[in-house]
Write a protein that holds these residues in place. Structure first.
Motif, short mmCIF file in Angstrom:
data_model
loop_
_atom_site.label_atom_id
_atom_site.label_comp_id
_atom_site.label_asym_id
_atom_site.label_seq_id
_atom_site.Cartn_x
_atom_site.Cartn_y
_atom_site.Cartn_z
N LEU A 1 2.48 6.38 12.76
CA LEU A 1 2.64 6.64 11.33
C LEU A 1 2.22 5.43 10.51
O LEU A 1 1.50 5.55 9.51
CB LEU A 1 4.10 7.02 11.02
CG LEU A 1 4.55 8.40 11.52
CD1 LEU A 1 6.08 8.51 11.49
CD2 LEU A 1 3.93 9.53 10.70
N LEU A 2 2.63 4.26 10.95
CA LEU A 2 2.25 3.03 10.25
C LEU A 2 0.73 2.80 10.29
O LEU A 2 0.14 2.35 9.31
CB LEU A 2 2.98 1.83 10.85
CG LEU A 2 4.46 1.70 10.46
CD1 LEU A 2 5.19 0.75 11.40
CD2 LEU A 2 4.59 1.23 9.01
N LYS A 3 0.12 3.12 11.42
CA LYS A 3 -1.34 2.97 11.53
C LYS A 3 -2.04 3.85 10.50
O LYS A 3 -3.00 3.44 9.86
CB LYS A 3 -1.81 3.36 12.94
CG LYS A 3 -1.57 2.31 14.00
CD LYS A 3 -2.09 2.83 15.35
CE LYS A 3 -1.73 1.86 16.47
NZ LYS A 3 -2.11 2.41 17.81
N CYS B 1 0.83 -1.21 0.00
CA CYS B 1 0.00 0.00 0.00
C CYS B 1 0.86 1.26 0.00
O CYS B 1 0.48 2.28 -0.54
CB CYS B 1 -0.96 0.01 1.19
SG CYS B 1 -0.14 0.14 2.79
N LYS B 2 2.05 1.17 0.60
CA LYS B 2 2.92 2.34 0.65
C LYS B 2 3.42 2.71 -0.75
O LYS B 2 3.58 3.84 -1.09
CB LYS B 2 4.12 2.07 1.55
CG LYS B 2 3.80 1.87 2.99
CD LYS B 2 5.11 1.71 3.71
CE LYS B 2 4.98 0.71 4.81
NZ LYS B 2 6.27 0.35 5.34
N GLU B 3 3.67 1.67 -1.54
CA GLU B 3 4.22 1.89 -2.87
C GLU B 3 3.13 2.31 -3.85
O GLU B 3 3.36 3.08 -4.76
CB GLU B 3 4.89 0.61 -3.36
CG GLU B 3 6.07 0.18 -2.48
CD GLU B 3 6.48 -1.26 -2.74
OE1 GLU B 3 6.00 -1.82 -3.74
OE2 GLU B 3 7.26 -1.79 -1.95
N ILE C 1 9.99 5.37 6.61
CA ILE C 1 9.02 4.28 6.61
C ILE C 1 8.52 4.02 5.19
O ILE C 1 8.39 2.86 4.77
CB ILE C 1 7.83 4.62 7.55
CG1 ILE C 1 8.26 4.54 9.01
CG2 ILE C 1 6.65 3.68 7.30
CD1 ILE C 1 7.22 5.06 9.98
N LEU C 2 8.25 5.08 4.47
CA LEU C 2 7.73 4.93 3.10
C LEU C 2 8.79 4.35 2.16
O LEU C 2 8.44 3.77 1.13
CB LEU C 2 7.21 6.27 2.58
CG LEU C 2 5.97 6.79 3.31
CD1 LEU C 2 5.66 8.22 2.88
CD2 LEU C 2 4.76 5.90 3.05
N LYS C 3 10.06 4.49 2.50
CA LYS C 3 11.13 3.92 1.69
C LYS C 3 11.34 2.44 1.97
O LYS C 3 11.76 1.68 1.10
CB LYS C 3 12.45 4.66 1.97
CG LYS C 3 12.58 6.00 1.29
CD LYS C 3 13.91 6.64 1.63
CE LYS C 3 14.08 8.00 0.99
NZ LYS C 3 15.34 8.66 1.42
N ASP C 4 11.10 2.03 3.23
CA ASP C 4 11.39 0.65 3.64
C ASP C 4 10.47 -0.36 2.95
O ASP C 4 9.33 -0.04 2.64
CB ASP C 4 11.23 0.53 5.17
CG ASP C 4 12.37 1.23 5.91
OD1 ASP C 4 13.37 1.55 5.25
OD2 ASP C 4 12.20 1.47 7.12
#
Length: 275
Positions: A250-252, A3-5, A272-275
């Protein structure tokens, strides 16, 4: 996490990057841009001579500012230095970057001042022409005519700076004060508006009191759950919670598929968005 990507999240640096550098300062905004934020979140008040000043409070806060001689501001003088009763030149004489902020021990300290909105927009756009601005008008009924102008004048002053500096398309205006939000729509029907919702308020109840639908709903992050986010997004609202600082929170918010996140630590969100 896919979902981040797959989904763009608007990374908003709260007061620049308050966890890292003194809040609402040129240095903090430059640092936030260097880190890679998409949007600078900031607050504005107004000086005696009608300059829109970037400041969370409409007075010199003893929490993070020193007086013009570099001394601590006594508790008895809390709120004494009213920005609306001071010229911009006199406001700039206060050091709002050297004092250790009790809530942000990682803040790098430096002697700095409260800048004008025009200065922030100009310098930020020179550094990154694509940077966006989320500008909060700090207004309350009890401040009218004492700490801030009446809503109609306040909104006009801010819009004049935004338009003069060719930042209309990169800017949204936000406020907790519904009077200000109504005035924004009256004076500038096409500007993007964000409704701020405090932790003790109801999103739906506050929305119902507006005469129009804002583009963005910006609540205290703990007011959000999956159902609330999905319902609001299904009705074409963008959801941008404030102020989310721990990796866990942030993850939530990422997992809830919010559209943006306002954070004092944009470096954490970016990592976090990079990991």
């Amino acid at each position: 996490m896919n979902c981040k990507e797959e989904k763009f999240i608007d990374i908003q640096g709260h007061r620049g990057c308050r966890g890292l550098l003194p809040e609402n300062t040129i240095e903090a905004f430059k640092k936030a841009i260097d880190l890679g934020v998409h949007t600078l979140e900031l607050d504005v008040a107004v000086s005696k001579d009608g300059i829109v000043v970037v400041s969370h409070e409409p007075y010199i806060s003893r929490t993070y500012c020193l007086d013009t001689d570099g001394n601590e501001i006594l508790e008895a003088f809390d709120k004494k230095y009213n920005l609306y009763q001071m010229t911009f030149d006199s406001i700039k004489q206060f050091d709002c970057g050297t004092k250790l902020h009790p809530r942000f021990p990682e803040q790098k300290k430096m002697k700095t001042y409260k800048p004008s909105l025009e200065e922030v927009i100009r310098i930020s756009k020179n550094k990154n022409p694509n940077i966006k601005f989320n500008i909060e008008l700090k207004s309350r009924p009890e401040y009218d005519g004492i700490y801030t102008p009446e809503p109609n004048e306040f909104v006009k002053l801010v819009l004049d700076v935004v338009n003069k500096n060719n930042a209309f398309n990169e800017t949204n205006l936000q406020s907790f004060d519904l009077r200000v939000l109504e005035e924004i729509k009256e004076q500038s029907p096409k500007i993007t508006v964000a409704l701020l919702v405090d932790e003790d308020e109801s999103i739906q109840s506050k929305m119902s009191k507006m005469s129009y639908a804002p583009e963005i709903i910006s609540p205290y992050y703990k007011l959000l759950d999956a159902k609330t986010v999905n319902t609001l997004q299904a009705n074409n609202f963008l959801i941008i919670p404030w102020t989310v600082n721990t990796n866990e929170d942030l993850l939530k918010m990422i997992d809830l598929n919010v559209n943006g996140i306002i954070t004092d630590y944009p470096n954490r969100l970016i990592q976090i968005l990079k990991d």
